[in-house]
Enzyme design. Structure first.
Site, PDB file in Angstrom:
ATOM      1  N   ASP A  88       0.854  -1.181   0.000  1.00  0.00           N
ATOM      2  CA  ASP A  88       0.000   0.000   0.000  1.00  0.00           C
ATOM      3  C   ASP A  88       0.896   1.239   0.000  1.00  0.00           C
ATOM      4  O   ASP A  88       1.743   1.395   0.867  1.00  0.00           O
ATOM      5  CB  ASP A  88      -0.892  -0.004   1.245  1.00  0.00           C
ATOM      6  CG  ASP A  88      -2.022   1.008   1.156  1.00  0.00           C
ATOM      7  OD1 ASP A  88      -1.787   2.116   0.625  1.00  0.00           O
ATOM      8  OD2 ASP A  88      -3.130   0.705   1.619  1.00  0.00           O
TER       9      ASP A  88
ATOM     10  N   THR B 188       1.758 -10.706 -10.249  1.00  0.00           N
ATOM     11  CA  THR B 188       0.744 -10.544  -9.213  1.00  0.00           C
ATOM     12  C   THR B 188      -0.441  -9.792  -9.812  1.00  0.00           C
ATOM     13  O   THR B 188      -0.322  -9.149 -10.858  1.00  0.00           O
ATOM     14  CB  THR B 188       1.260  -9.758  -7.994  1.00  0.00           C
ATOM     15  OG1 THR B 188       1.291  -8.356  -8.320  1.00  0.00           O
ATOM     16  CG2 THR B 188       2.655 -10.206  -7.592  1.00  0.00           C
ATOM     17  N   ARG B 189      -1.571  -9.834  -9.131  1.00  0.00           N
ATOM     18  CA  ARG B 189      -2.746  -9.110  -9.623  1.00  0.00           C
ATOM     19  C   ARG B 189      -2.501  -7.609  -9.620  1.00  0.00           C
ATOM     20  O   ARG B 189      -3.039  -6.876 -10.453  1.00  0.00           O
ATOM     21  CB  ARG B 189      -3.967  -9.464  -8.780  1.00  0.00           C
ATOM     22  CG  ARG B 189      -3.887  -9.058  -7.325  1.00  0.00           C
ATOM     23  CD  ARG B 189      -5.146  -9.448  -6.569  1.00  0.00           C
ATOM     24  NE  ARG B 189      -5.361 -10.880  -6.605  1.00  0.00           N
ATOM     25  CZ  ARG B 189      -6.481 -11.477  -6.170  1.00  0.00           C
ATOM     26  NH1 ARG B 189      -7.451 -10.744  -5.664  1.00  0.00           N
ATOM     27  NH2 ARG B 189      -6.600 -12.786  -6.216  1.00  0.00           N
TER      28      ARG B 189
END
Length: 248
Positions: A157, A227-228
């Site tokens: 994040d 990764t997504r």
């Protein structure tokens, strides 16, 4: 992506060795749960996750938690939906991988691929993959010094607002925890597609002496996996950066 914490005092995690870091961040920010859990997801959390997780009280020898004692120990912090962690574990059967995540829906996403429906309480999962569903910083503080050979922080994040910089995992207050858990020569891989976080990594890692830079690339490492969040970045026109640092 994993929630991040504001630096602050907290007692060492259960199992932390004597002489470990005196303070560990305590407060986590970000989501622990998204949409309401379905029945299958609830079973995965209640019957699957505890069986496949490291015991917080037995971290003095984390390699003993695996079916076969691994040749190396890796940790991924904030595994999101778990695609990267699963691919790492399957491609490296001789490595013990600890996959850390607190977001319940992400934990369920990984477990749903490892545990067939109806076998949540019995299926073995992957023999070289163990979960950590608590704050990863407490794990870093509790592991024996130099226990890890590699650490992954993939698309954390970014907390892009300046006043939230203290919540980012890459932070001067967190670096000693990572350095303590990584053996000398151990590798820390970081990836981010966010310009603010990319600049922050440059700033923080350029002003410390615990890690030396190995690589800074716009291409995913040859032995890495998608990764997504990486896929989303490419769809939305952002360019990921991939760093490797070595513990001095």
């Amino acid at each position: 992506m994993t929630p991040d914490a504001e630096p602050g005092a907290h007692p060492p995690a259960p199992g932390a060795p004597e002489g470990g870091p005196p303070a560990v961040p305590d407060r986590l920010y970000g989501r622990r749960r998204g949409h309401p859990l379905r029945v299958r997801q609830q079973r995965l959390l209640e019957a699957g996750a505890p069986r496949l997780s490291l015991d917080p009280a037995r971290l003095d020898d984390p390699a003993a938690a695996f079916a076969t004692r691994p040749a190396a120990l890796w940790l991924e912090i904030g595994f999101g939906g778990g695609e990267h962690a699963e691919a790492l574990a399957r491609a490296n059967p001789g490595v013990g991988l600890i996959a850390a995540e607190v977001f319940e829906n992400g934990i369920c996403s990984l477990l749903s691929r490892l545990l067939p429906e109806g076998e949540e309480a019995t299926a073995p999962g992957l023999p070289n993959l163990r979960l950590w569903t608590r704050d990863a910083r407490h794990l870093l503080a509790a592991l024996p010094e130099g226990a890890l050979d590699r650490l992954y922080l993939m698309f954390p994040d970014p907390w892009p607002k300046a006043r939230h910089a203290k919540r980012r995992f890459v932070h001067p207050a967190t670096l000693p925890l990572v350095a303590r858990a990584l053996r000398p020569g151990g590798e820390w891989r970081i990836a981010s597609d966010h310009l603010v976080y990319q600049g922050w990594v440059e700033e923080v890692m350029g002003a410390q002496a615990l890690f030396e830079p190995v690589s800074d690339s716009l291409q995913r490492p040859a032995d890495g996996f998608p990764t997504r969040y990486e896929a989303k970045a490419h769809r939305e026109g952002r360019t990921p950066r991939y760093w490797s640092f070595r513990r001095r």
